[in-house]
Scaffold this motif. Structure first.
Motif, PDB file in Angstrom:
ATOM      1  N   VAL A  99       0.829  -1.206   0.000  1.00 32.25           N
ATOM      2  CA  VAL A  99       0.000   0.000   0.000  1.00 32.25           C
ATOM      3  C   VAL A  99       0.863   1.256   0.000  1.00 32.25           C
ATOM      4  O   VAL A  99       0.544   2.243  -0.666  1.00 32.25           O
ATOM      5  CB  VAL A  99      -0.972  -0.015   1.202  1.00 32.25           C
ATOM      6  N   GLU A 100       1.961   1.244   0.739  1.00 38.20           N
ATOM      7  CA  GLU A 100       2.856   2.402   0.742  1.00 38.20           C
ATOM      8  C   GLU A 100       3.447   2.656  -0.643  1.00 38.20           C
ATOM      9  O   GLU A 100       3.653   3.794  -1.056  1.00 38.20           O
ATOM     10  CB  GLU A 100       3.978   2.197   1.757  1.00 38.20           C
ATOM     11  N   THR A 101       3.711   1.571  -1.369  1.00 42.34           N
ATOM     12  CA  THR A 101       4.316   1.691  -2.695  1.00 42.34           C
ATOM     13  C   THR A 101       3.301   2.070  -3.760  1.00 42.34           C
ATOM     14  O   THR A 101       3.559   2.922  -4.618  1.00 42.34           O
ATOM     15  CB  THR A 101       4.994   0.361  -3.096  1.00 42.34           C
ATOM     16  N   HIS A 102       2.127   1.448  -3.699  1.00 38.35           N
ATOM     17  CA  HIS A 102       1.157   1.601  -4.786  1.00 38.35           C
ATOM     18  C   HIS A 102      -0.137   2.303  -4.376  1.00 38.35           C
ATOM     19  O   HIS A 102      -0.960   2.635  -5.244  1.00 38.35           O
ATOM     20  CB  HIS A 102       0.815   0.220  -5.371  1.00 38.35           C
ATOM     21  N   GLY A 103      -0.342   2.501  -3.076  1.00 38.01           N
ATOM     22  CA  GLY A 103      -1.590   3.094  -2.630  1.00 38.01           C
ATOM     23  C   GLY A 103      -2.700   2.060  -2.594  1.00 38.01           C
ATOM     24  O   GLY A 103      -2.477   0.853  -2.673  1.00 38.01           O
ATOM     25  N   ASP A 104      -3.920   2.529  -2.442  1.00 36.61           N
ATOM     26  CA  ASP A 104      -5.109   1.679  -2.501  1.00 36.61           C
ATOM     27  C   ASP A 104      -5.170   0.683  -1.345  1.00 36.61           C
ATOM     28  O   ASP A 104      -5.075   1.065  -0.201  1.00 36.61           O
ATOM     29  CB  ASP A 104      -5.203   0.988  -3.864  1.00 36.61           C
ATOM     30  N   ALA A 105      -5.326  -0.621  -1.647  1.00 38.66           N
ATOM     31  CA  ALA A 105      -5.531  -1.621  -0.597  1.00 38.66           C
ATOM     32  C   ALA A 105      -4.847  -2.925  -0.962  1.00 38.66           C
ATOM     33  O   ALA A 105      -4.582  -3.203  -2.130  1.00 38.66           O
ATOM     34  CB  ALA A 105      -7.026  -1.851  -0.378  1.00 38.66           C
ATOM     35  N   ALA A 106      -4.586  -3.741   0.050  1.00 39.77           N
ATOM     36  CA  ALA A 106      -3.978  -5.056  -0.164  1.00 39.77           C
ATOM     37  C   ALA A 106      -4.544  -6.025   0.864  1.00 39.77           C
ATOM     38  O   ALA A 106      -4.831  -5.639   2.000  1.00 39.77           O
ATOM     39  CB  ALA A 106      -2.462  -4.976  -0.055  1.00 39.77           C
ATOM     40  N   SER A 107      -4.682  -7.292   0.464  1.00 42.39           N
ATOM     41  CA  SER A 107      -5.283  -8.293   1.336  1.00 42.39           C
ATOM     42  C   SER A 107      -4.637  -9.655   1.140  1.00 42.39           C
ATOM     43  O   SER A 107      -4.058  -9.939   0.093  1.00 42.39           O
ATOM     44  CB  SER A 107      -6.787  -8.432   1.043  1.00 42.39           C
ATOM     45  N   VAL A 108      -4.777 -10.483   2.161  1.00 42.30           N
ATOM     46  CA  VAL A 108      -4.437 -11.904   2.074  1.00 42.30           C
ATOM     47  C   VAL A 108      -5.690 -12.685   2.399  1.00 42.30           C
ATOM     48  O   VAL A 108      -6.407 -12.349   3.351  1.00 42.30           O
ATOM     49  CB  VAL A 108      -3.300 -12.287   3.050  1.00 42.30           C
ATOM     50  N   ALA A 109      -5.974 -13.711   1.613  1.00 40.16           N
ATOM     51  CA  ALA A 109      -7.191 -14.499   1.830  1.00 40.16           C
ATOM     52  C   ALA A 109      -6.935 -15.971   1.569  1.00 40.16           C
ATOM     53  O   ALA A 109      -5.958 -16.348   0.912  1.00 40.16           O
ATOM     54  CB  ALA A 109      -8.321 -14.001   0.931  1.00 40.16           C
ATOM     55  N   MET A 110      -7.836 -16.782   2.105  1.00 40.61           N
ATOM     56  CA  MET A 110      -7.812 -18.224   1.884  1.00 40.61           C
ATOM     57  C   MET A 110      -9.162 -18.657   1.316  1.00 40.61           C
ATOM     58  O   MET A 110     -10.151 -17.928   1.432  1.00 40.61           O
ATOM     59  CB  MET A 110      -7.551 -18.961   3.196  1.00 40.61           C
ATOM     60  N   LEU A 111      -9.180 -19.837   0.728  1.00 40.84           N
ATOM     61  CA  LEU A 111     -10.424 -20.397   0.211  1.00 40.84           C
ATOM     62  C   LEU A 111     -11.145 -21.143   1.325  1.00 40.84           C
ATOM     63  O   LEU A 111     -10.531 -21.924   2.062  1.00 40.84           O
ATOM     64  CB  LEU A 111     -10.114 -21.349  -0.943  1.00 40.84           C
ATOM     65  N   ASP A 112     -12.433 -20.894   1.468  1.00 42.11           N
ATOM     66  CA  ASP A 112     -13.254 -21.562   2.468  1.00 42.11           C
ATOM     67  C   ASP A 112     -14.562 -21.944   1.811  1.00 42.11           C
ATOM     68  O   ASP A 112     -15.462 -21.117   1.662  1.00 42.11           O
ATOM     69  CB  ASP A 112     -13.487 -20.640   3.664  1.00 42.11           C
ATOM     70  N   GLY A 113     -14.665 -23.183   1.394  1.00 41.00           N
ATOM     71  CA  GLY A 113     -15.841 -23.603   0.652  1.00 41.00           C
ATOM     72  C   GLY A 113     -15.895 -22.908  -0.690  1.00 41.00           C
ATOM     73  O   GLY A 113     -14.942 -22.947  -1.467  1.00 41.00           O
ATOM     74  N   HIS A 114     -17.000 -22.224  -0.961  1.00 41.30           N
ATOM     75  CA  HIS A 114     -17.160 -21.494  -2.224  1.00 41.30           C
ATOM     76  C   HIS A 114     -16.747 -20.034  -2.106  1.00 41.30           C
ATOM     77  O   HIS A 114     -16.886 -19.280  -3.058  1.00 41.30           O
ATOM     78  CB  HIS A 114     -18.620 -21.564  -2.680  1.00 41.30           C
ATOM     79  N   ASP A 115     -16.253 -19.654  -0.939  1.00 44.54           N
ATOM     80  CA  ASP A 115     -15.902 -18.262  -0.673  1.00 44.54           C
ATOM     81  C   ASP A 115     -14.417 -18.090  -0.412  1.00 44.54           C
ATOM     82  O   ASP A 115     -13.688 -19.054  -0.143  1.00 44.54           O
ATOM     83  CB  ASP A 115     -16.663 -17.749   0.559  1.00 44.54           C
ATOM     84  N   VAL A 116     -13.985 -16.828  -0.441  1.00 42.09           N
ATOM     85  CA  VAL A 116     -12.681 -16.484   0.107  1.00 42.09           C
ATOM     86  C   VAL A 116     -12.940 -15.803   1.438  1.00 42.09           C
ATOM     87  O   VAL A 116     -13.939 -15.105   1.613  1.00 42.09           O
ATOM     88  CB  VAL A 116     -11.885 -15.531  -0.815  1.00 42.09           C
ATOM     89  N   ILE A 117     -12.041 -16.047   2.379  1.00 44.90           N
ATOM     90  CA  ILE A 117     -12.139 -15.394   3.682  1.00 44.90           C
ATOM     91  C   ILE A 117     -10.858 -14.604   3.898  1.00 44.90           C
ATOM     92  O   ILE A 117      -9.755 -15.119   3.714  1.00 44.90           O
ATOM     93  CB  ILE A 117     -12.379 -16.413   4.815  1.00 44.90           C
ATOM     94  N   TYR A 118     -11.007 -13.335   4.236  1.00 44.46           N
ATOM     95  CA  TYR A 118      -9.860 -12.446   4.391  1.00 44.46           C
ATOM     96  C   TYR A 118      -9.229 -12.641   5.772  1.00 44.46           C
ATOM     97  O   TYR A 118      -9.909 -12.535   6.796  1.00 44.46           O
ATOM     98  CB  TYR A 118     -10.296 -10.989   4.235  1.00 44.46           C
ATOM     99  N   ILE A 119      -7.915 -12.909   5.800  1.00 42.23           N
ATOM    100  CA  ILE A 119      -7.234 -13.109   7.076  1.00 42.23           C
ATOM    101  C   ILE A 119      -6.310 -11.932   7.411  1.00 42.23           C
ATOM    102  O   ILE A 119      -5.809 -11.849   8.539  1.00 42.23           O
ATOM    103  CB  ILE A 119      -6.450 -14.431   7.110  1.00 42.23           C
TER     104      ILE A 119
END
Length: 267
Positions: A99-119
């Motif tokens: 985010v410091e380099t590019h701005g905006d937002a960043a996330s890490v997520a895993m797959l949980d069933g049919h969804d992604v869950i943000y950790i």
């Protein structure tokens, strides 16, 4: 990983029902009546009532009149994982750097069933849009993170996913045709990244890359997202792909040295 439909003989149905009751509350349903909860969870009113009585006694659920709501104690259920896996020490510094380099937002997520869950998530954004806070979950088909994670599944699990999921349109641009989605997921696997634009919500353009374990299996994904009116998928690939891959590599290496995070990412 996509859910295994098989349940052990020791599966505790009552515990599963209680967790389902907790999970049925969200931003669109902050408080509900007994009948509303039972309908959302797929329980009989009597079963839902027993779960609510238990959760209330434990301090996880409160009530006002005929409406039930979650109490702050629920947050302790997730904080144990957050601190044990050292999310703030390992994942957040990488996201802050992106985010410091590019701005905006960043996330890490895993797959949980049919969804992604943000950790993990870090953002400079304050606009009203789909929120990628820790613990948020969204349909995998409509996110860059989800497409990268689906691309990392074994063929049999991906086939099971498509056999069960019915992709829903979240915007007029959301890809819901299974053949088209399959092609996009295959492309993500070949390229090693996925991009999306206005799939989850209007105004969101995102780029994601996989995070792999020591055996090379995709266990999580990291992304960078911005406003569709200001950045294109092509620009993201040009400007951010290299940094995302470096971050993914560092996260993978750090996870290998952190038992709790490694165990969590490896499912």
């Amino acid at each position: 990983m996509v859910e295994d439909p098989k349940r052990s003989a020791e599966f505790v149905e009552a515990l599963a029902k209680g967790i389902a009751v907790i999970e049925c509350f969200d931003a669109a349903h902050p408080d509900m009546t007994l009948s509303e909860i039972a309908r959302r969870v797929g329980l009989s009113p009597a079963a839902a009532r027993r779960s609510l009585i238990t959760l209330s006694a434990l301090g996880y659920v409160g009530s006002a009149g005929k409406r039930f709501f979650l109490k702050p104690k629920v947050m302790t259920l997730g904080s144990g994982f957050y601190f044990a896996a050292r999310i703030d020490e390992i994942l957040l510094p990488e996201l802050r750097q992106i985010v410091e380099t590019h701005g905006d937002a960043a996330s890490v997520a895993m797959l949980d069933g049919h969804d992604v869950i943000y950790i993990a998530h870090h953002s400079t954004q304050r606009a009203r849009r789909a929120t990628a806070v820790v613990g948020a979950r969204y349909p995998a088909h409509a996110t860059s993170l989800g497409r990268v994670l689906l691309a990392g599944l074994p063929k049999s699990e991906l086939e099971r996913y498509f056999a069960r999921v019915e992709p829903k349109a979240l915007t007029s641009r959301t890809v819901t045709d299974k053949n088209a989605l399959s092609a996009l997921i295959a492309e993500a696997g070949e390229r090693g990244y996925a991009t999306t634009i206005d799939q989850l919500d209007y105004g969101i353009t995102a780029l994601a890359v996989p995070i792999r374990n020591a055996e090379g299996r995709v266990t999580a994904a990291v992304n960078s997202s911005g406003y569709s009116g200001l950045v294109s998928p092509e620009q993201m690939v040009t400007d951010r792909l290299g940094d995302l891959r470096v971050a993914a590599g560092r996260i993978s290496a750090a996870a290998a040295r952190t038992p709790a995070l490694s165990a969590a990412l490896n499912g």
